[in-house]
Design a protein around this motif. Structure first.
Motif, mmCIF file in Angstrom:
data_model
loop_
_atom_site.group_PDB
_atom_site.id
_atom_site.type_symbol
_atom_site.label_atom_id
_atom_site.label_comp_id
_atom_site.label_asym_id
_atom_site.label_seq_id
_atom_site.Cartn_x
_atom_site.Cartn_y
_atom_site.Cartn_z
ATOM 1 N N LEU A 109 0.768 -1.319 0.016
ATOM 2 C CA LEU A 109 -0.147 -0.019 -0.023
ATOM 3 C C LEU A 109 0.766 1.397 -0.019
ATOM 4 C CD1 LEU A 109 -2.755 -0.986 2.451
ATOM 5 C CD2 LEU A 109 -2.758 -1.016 -0.105
ATOM 6 N N ALA A 110 1.935 1.181 0.737
ATOM 7 C CA ALA A 110 2.694 2.510 0.890
ATOM 8 C C ALA A 110 3.534 2.678 -0.504
ATOM 9 C CB ALA A 110 3.981 2.155 1.956
ATOM 10 N N THR A 111 3.736 1.910 -1.033
ATOM 11 C CA THR A 111 4.593 1.755 -2.373
ATOM 12 C C THR A 111 3.706 2.314 -3.223
ATOM 13 O OG1 THR A 111 5.715 -0.332 -1.946
ATOM 14 C CG2 THR A 111 5.890 0.483 -3.961
ATOM 15 N N THR A 112 2.313 1.923 -3.389
ATOM 16 C CA THR A 112 1.437 2.226 -4.370
ATOM 17 C C THR A 112 1.195 3.725 -4.141
ATOM 18 O OG1 THR A 112 0.465 0.081 -4.112
ATOM 19 C CG2 THR A 112 -0.833 1.802 -5.455
ATOM 20 N N GLY A 113 0.713 3.997 -2.768
ATOM 21 C CA GLY A 113 0.555 5.463 -2.429
ATOM 22 C C GLY A 113 1.503 6.277 -2.766
ATOM 23 N N LEU A 114 2.756 6.009 -2.634
ATOM 24 C CA LEU A 114 3.911 6.960 -3.225
ATOM 25 C C LEU A 114 3.968 7.118 -4.657
ATOM 26 C CD1 LEU A 114 6.617 5.719 -0.661
ATOM 27 C CD2 LEU A 114 5.582 7.853 -0.665
#
Lengths: 583, 616
Positions: free
Chosen positions: A27-32
């Motif tokens: 999720l963090a990677t996608t958000g970034l």
């Protein structure tokens, strides 16, 4: 869906923490990733068009910072989920292996080796790939989809509606593509496997092909198999050729809308140029998740099918159960009793109403035509399967009441086509007693008349044999298997046509060696050679699963019976053939 | 890409490149492609145009921004929009054509190559197949062909479109703004280095995975195939430990690939973010200075993926090329092997052979060692039933193989019906010889198919009729599914005795003029043996037959017995004559009779002979 849930629960057990961690990192990677087009927008709107050149450097640095953070989260996500899924794969395969080791005769009679291997390798791997990538893709792609949609609506709702229009279609096409392509790819694999089988058999059987001069026919067979691969490949190419362009075209329809309609909005000053570029960037970000989500459905279906095939084996009840209160057999005397034993599988009766008592130390020869049930009867003694009805007893104890270990450790089994492992000759001989000393190994080899040929092998006892080593002749393999069985000094020895490929003279030597301990060990011999049968205390003649006659060799004219029956049958055949020819 | 060659397992790499640039190999592969050269040319053209439509998108974006939006020109924007649509539609059509075209050409070449390779393999002599392990040969037909297929379809598409995309995009951005192009391309060296490092590591890691997979599969295979042995010898616990170990080795090998790709792919994304930042910073500054338009800047960002994606794909392609090169080399070593003359010499098509056989001073040795037959001379008149007896390794089976012309004598001649064996058309001759080897080989399929192997179009009734005349029809009909019983790989579903039975029926079905039985009934029960014996008695009258046997009963009934020892015929005569002569055969016969009366089978085995010759 039920299997699906069960698969996830069964296979992911013990790995929940890693799963949640990798989901969070994903999720963090996608958000970034979603930040990057927005930064471009800011640069264009604020710095380039708005004239704030002082913002150029800070915004670029933010971009670099996002890149660095994203690098870290992406790296962690890949390693955490990768390691987790490998742990899952290893676990499942171990469980499968442990389980398969305890399945019995009926299971292996109806399963093909290749099938079982493919389940333990390909299917387990398929499940792993889905659990590691599939599940995470579903989450991250859904998030990308939702996130981008929100951002697009924030940027400009009218354009968002227009630009997202082809999106559902893209998903549907991707789904259809995937469900059409996969059967075709699977069919290619099947065709390739068929061709491999055709080729393998023909290369191994080249002498037969040449002896019958049927090379051309075999080339035709091969060419047919080869052509089927070609056609199947072309069919897959046609499917790809139809869907891939469509999958490429649909996003460019969105881009077209953004370019034209968005352009008009910018000109009308209802949207900034930066927003238009952000639209362009976000739409490109959507292409992959949309395609993947479409494909994930059929991926999930395939994974579920793989999971089901794996669960099917895990669900297989071992047909030979060790009772909870099973007792350990002490050193047995070697009395074997069959009481009203019936055995069958898949509706084929193999052994019918067999009752037989074998005294300790007795040698009994089972004789009869092929398919008369001799081998199956012998295999009930080590309890590879339980009778369908009736009982098998050793020293008066029902086999179902004793521990398998304590029973099998006192048995020696040698089969007609014995299986040897890709180990050294020594390790093969001491397979049942890995700590056996050199002297014992040699003594067993000598008793099995194997010593001489072993010493002539390239590395003697160290020579590696089997599939990945030296190929031995049928007679050599039988003698090694015999040595292997003799080394455990069994109380009951079962020889299932175990010396058929050994020449008669050598066999006589072997039998002499066995005779030396005659009277101390119970021996069940299945044989065709009169010389072998004559050594037995009693002969048991079997036909069509039943015992027809029992008695000392000189009293049971089994050869005469079999020969007479053969002659009668031949006579009948000849009459029939003559009648037919006359017609 | 060859400059990276030294990073990848140098030997394999060099071999691959050598083959790839070996003109002869190229010419030969080219010969297969030749028939499809027009289709291949057309496909290349389609690829070229498809790549061009793909590159048009960002350029049109630039035009839309600079010429349409910034200048507030709606008509211009519409034209660009329509061009965009046209590029998309044309691109889609070309994409479809390309996919189909590449596969059409590639798969056809592969099919031709595969058929040629198999045809060549069947034309090679038995000696070749004895020297060369079957597994190795099959791997040429499967793994190597697959490697080439990968190259000719996927590989070619990737190579052409990626190289074109890369070059096209570089040219376009350089013409748009040379300085910004140079700045943008400054990340390219990093991308190349990262990719090269990744490739090196990945190749090694994946090789390890492949090795551990092979190990894992083999361990699994053995445990499944040998499950009865495992259970019988109570080795479950030990095997579980061993398997868990191998399985864990496999997991560890995979973990290193997780780290490698876990570093590489995020690095590529990171570099892409850096490149975007550079374009925004430097390009943005140029825009504020009025040296650059916003449209060009946007186009640059859009073109970035035209560099990153192809570099990644091309790096994967290196593997494809490498394994295809190695595969091609191995395939050609097979195709360049000439079959021995025994497989093609001779043109005489025999009529129905009478079956008169002569060996004249025949000497023979296999490649591996000393003479197996020394100066053997035999004359067998038509219709005679001859038994060959003698210890294992005496040369009996070799005589049978020479008669089938699997090998040629080193010296001397073999004549059949007065014609030198080497002068016959080999297939026409072999069709008249029936051969039942000791360990008969069956093909997967039904029993019926196996029996009618010599004449596959024969009907069930014809086959049954033949089996009835042989007296084995009821035995076959009693198999689980009768004639339709699937024998499975190498006949594994049948017992050894049943396999011999089927092989026997097959040999008779060919209606041979000459019959060779090599211990054909060693694994059958006395009943079946009796049937075979009866059949031989009826059916051998009009045939010459050579029977290699250990059982006295079979030998005794022959017209003539040849005693073979150490590659020589040491005695020759009928049972009676040989007994009268009181030589080796007689000695053995007596000792065996004695043994039989003691409960020993009357057999002529290895050790029996040692004794017999001491007596002489």
């Amino acid at each position: 869906m039920h299997t699906f849930r069960r698969m996830i629960v069964t296979f992911l057990e013990g790995h929940w923490l890693a799963l949640y961690a990798s989901l969070f990192l994903a999720l963090a990677t996608t958000g970034l990733g979603l930040v990057i087009p927005w930064l471009t927008k800011s640069v264009v709107d604020l710095a380039l068009i708005g004239g704030r050149d002082d913002l150029l450097l800070p915004l670029s640095l933010v971009m670099v910072a996002v890149g660095v953070t994203r690098f870290v989260t992406a790296f962690l996500r890949r390693t955490v989920s990768g390691k987790m899924s490998l742990a899952v794969e290893t676990d499942v395969r171990n469980r499968l292996f442990d389980h398969m080791q305890h399945l019995g005769l009926r299971f292996y009679l109806r399963s093909q080796t290749g099938q079982l291997i493919s389940r333990a390798m390909a299917d387990v791997r398929g499940v792993r790939l889905f659990l590691s990538y599939g599940l995470i893709f579903i989450v991250t792609h859904t998030l990308t989809l939702v996130g981008v949609t929100i951002l697009l609506f924030v940027l400009e709702p009218r354009l968002a509606v227009a630009a997202l229009m082809p999106a559902p279609l893209l998903m549907l096409v991707a789904r259809r593509f995937s469900s059409r392509l996969h059967p075709s790819l699977y069919a290619i694999q099947q065709r390739v496997a068929e061709l491999t089988a055709v080729a393998e058999e023909r290369i191994l059987g080249i002498r037969v092909i040449k002896a019958f001069a049927v090379e051309e026919l075999q080339q035709e067979r091969f060419a047919e198999a080869s052509d089927r691969i070609y056609r199947q490949n072309l069919e897959a190419a046609a499917i790809r050729g139809r869907y891939v362009p469509l999958l490429g075209l649909l996003p460019s329809l969105s881009l077209l809308v953004i370019l034209y309609y968005g352009g008009r909005l910018v000109i009308a000053d209802e949207m900034t140029l930066g927003s238009l570029l952000a639209f362009y960037g976000y739409t490109l970000l959507l292409v992959w998740p949309l395609r993947m989500l479409g494909m994930l459905v059929s991926w999930a279906e395939r994974a579920a099918a793989s999971g089901e095939r794996v669960l099917e084996i895990l669900d297989e009840e071992p047909e030979v159960y060790q009772a909870a209160n099973a007792v350990s057999l002490g050193r047995i005397e070697g009395r074997i009793e069959f009481r009203d034993v019936d055995f069958g599988y898949d509706g084929h009766p193999v052994v019918r109403q067999v009752s037989l008592e074998i005294e300790p130390g007795e040698t009994v020869a089972l004789v009869g035509p092929t398919g008369s049930g001799k081998t199956t009867l012998a295999r009930l003694i080590p309890r590879f399967a339980d009778p369908s009805s009736g009982r098998v007893l050793v020293d008066g104890t029902d086999l179902r009441d004793v521990t398998l270990d304590s029973l099998r450790r006192q048995l020696g089994l040698v089969e007609q086509d014995p299986f040897l492992f890709s180990l050294s000759v020594r390790d093969n001989i001491r397979y049942g007693r890995p700590d056996a000393g050199e002297a014992d190994v040699r003594a067993a080899a000598r008793a099995a008349a194997a010593e001489e040929f072993i010493e002539r092998l390239p590395q003697g006892y160290e020579t590696v044999i089997g599939e990945r080593g030296l190929t031995l002749s049928g007679g050599q393999r039988q003698r090694l298997a015999l040595a292997r069985a003799l080394l455990v000094d069994p109380r009951i020895l079962i020889l299932d046509d175990a010396t058929s490929s050994v020449d008669a003279e050598t066999e006589a030597h072997i039998m002499d060696a066995l005779e030396g301990i005659h009277g101390t060990r119970t021996t069940v011999v299945i044989a065709h050679r009169p010389s072998t049968v004559l050594l037995a205390d009693r002969v048991v003649l079997m036909e069509r699963g039943r015992i027809v006659q029992v008695g000392p060799p000189e009293k049971v004219p089994w050869q005469e019976i079999l020969i007479r029956e053969a002659e009668e049958d031949v006579q009948r055949e000849l009459v029939a053939a003559a009648r037919e020819e006359a017609l | 890409m060859s400059s990276h060659g030294r990073h990848y397992a140098p030997d394999e790499g060099r071999a691959a490149l050598r083959v790839w640039f070996d003109r002869q190999a190229l010419v030969r592969l080219g010969a297969f492609a030749r028939s499809y050269r027009w289709q291949a040319g057309a496909t290349f053209l389609v690829m070229l145009l498809f790549t061009a439509t793909g590159l048009a998108g960002p350029y049109l974006l630039r035009l839309a921004i600079d010429g349409g939006i910034r200048k507030q020109n709606l008509d211009y924007l519409l034209v660009i929009g329509l061009l965009y649509l046209a590029a998309g539609v044309v691109g889609a059509v070309l994409n479809g054509l390309q996919t189909y075209g590449v596969n059409w050409v590639g798969e056809r070449i592969i099919r031709d190559l595969r058929d040629e390779l198999f045809g060549h393999l069947t034309s090679l002599d038995v000696g070749y197949h004895t020297r060369q392990r079957a597994g190795w040969v099959i791997s040429r037909l499967t793994n190597d062909i697959e490697a080439l297929e990968q190259l000719l379809t996927e590989g070619m598409t990737q190579l052409v479109t990626n190289v074109l995309t890369l070059t096209g995009a570089a040219i376009i951005i350089m013409t748009m703004d040379f300085k910004l192009a140079l700045v943008t391309l400054s990340v390219l060296p990093f991308l190349l280095v990262a990719t090269a490092v990744f490739r090196t590591r990945a190749v090694k890691a994946y090789r390890e995975v492949r090795e551990t997979v092979a190990d894992l599969t083999a361990t699994l295979q053995e445990s499944v195939s040998g499950v009865r042995v495992v259970q019988a010898f109570v080795r479950e616990d030990r095997n579980r430990e061993r398997f868990h170990e191998v399985n864990d080795t496999y997991r560890r090998a995979n973990v290193s690939t997780v780290y490698i790709s876990g570093l590489y792919f995020p690095s590529v994304e990171f570099l892409s973010a850096i490149a975007t930042a550079i374009i925004l910073l430097y390009g943005g500054w140029q825009v504020t200075q009025g040296n650059l338009t916003v449209g060009v800047l946007a186009a640059f960002i859009a073109y970035l993926s035209s560099f990153f994606d192809p570099v990644q794909s091309l790096s994967e392609l290196y593997n494809t090329f490498q394994s295809a090169g190695a595969a091609l080399e191995k395939i050609y070593t097979v195709l360049e092997t000439e079959p021995d003359a025994t497989e093609w010499q001779g043109e005489t098509i025999p009529g129905r052979l009478r079956g008169e056989l002569s060996f004249e001073n025949v000497t023979f040795s296999y490649d591996s060692g000393g003479d197996v037959l020394h100066d053997v001379s035999i004359h067998i008149p038509p219709g005679q039933r001859v038994a060959l007896v003698g210890p294992t390794g005496a040369g009996k089976t070799t005589i049978a193989r020479l008669l089938l012309r699997f090998y040629r004598p080193d010296a001397g001649r073999i004549l059949v019906d007065g014609v030198e064996l080497q002068d016959y058309d080999i297939r026409a001759f072999r069709r008249q010889v029936g051969y039942v080897p000791q360990e008969p080989y069956l093909f997967s399929g039904t029993v019926l198919d196996n029996i009618r192997l010599p004449r596959p179009q024969a009907t069930l009734e014809e086959v049954r009729q033949a089996a009835r005349r042989l007296g084995v029809d009821d035995l076959i009909a009693n198999l689980p599914d009768g004639y339709d019983t699937e024998v499975q790989e190498r006949g594994s579903r049948l017992s050894a005795g049943e396999r011999q039975l089927v092989a026997f029926a097959r040999a008779f079905f060919a209606q041979p003029s000459i019959l060779i039985l090599d211990e054909a009934t060693s694994s059958v029960d006395p009943g079946t043996e009796r049937r075979v014996e009866l059949a031989l008695g009826r059916l051998l009258a009009e045939r010459t037959s050579l029977i290699i046997a250990h059982r006295l009963s079979t030998v005794e009934r022959s017209d003539r017995i040849l005693v073979v020892a150490d590659g020589r015929i040491v005695e020759d005569g009928s049972h009676r004559e040989l007994l009268d002569r009181d030589g080796a055969y007689a000695a053995l016969y007596r000792s065996q009779l004695l043994a039989a009366s003691r409960g020993r089978d009357a057999a002529l085995g290895v050790d029996g002979w040692t004794g017999a010759f001491e007596d002489v």
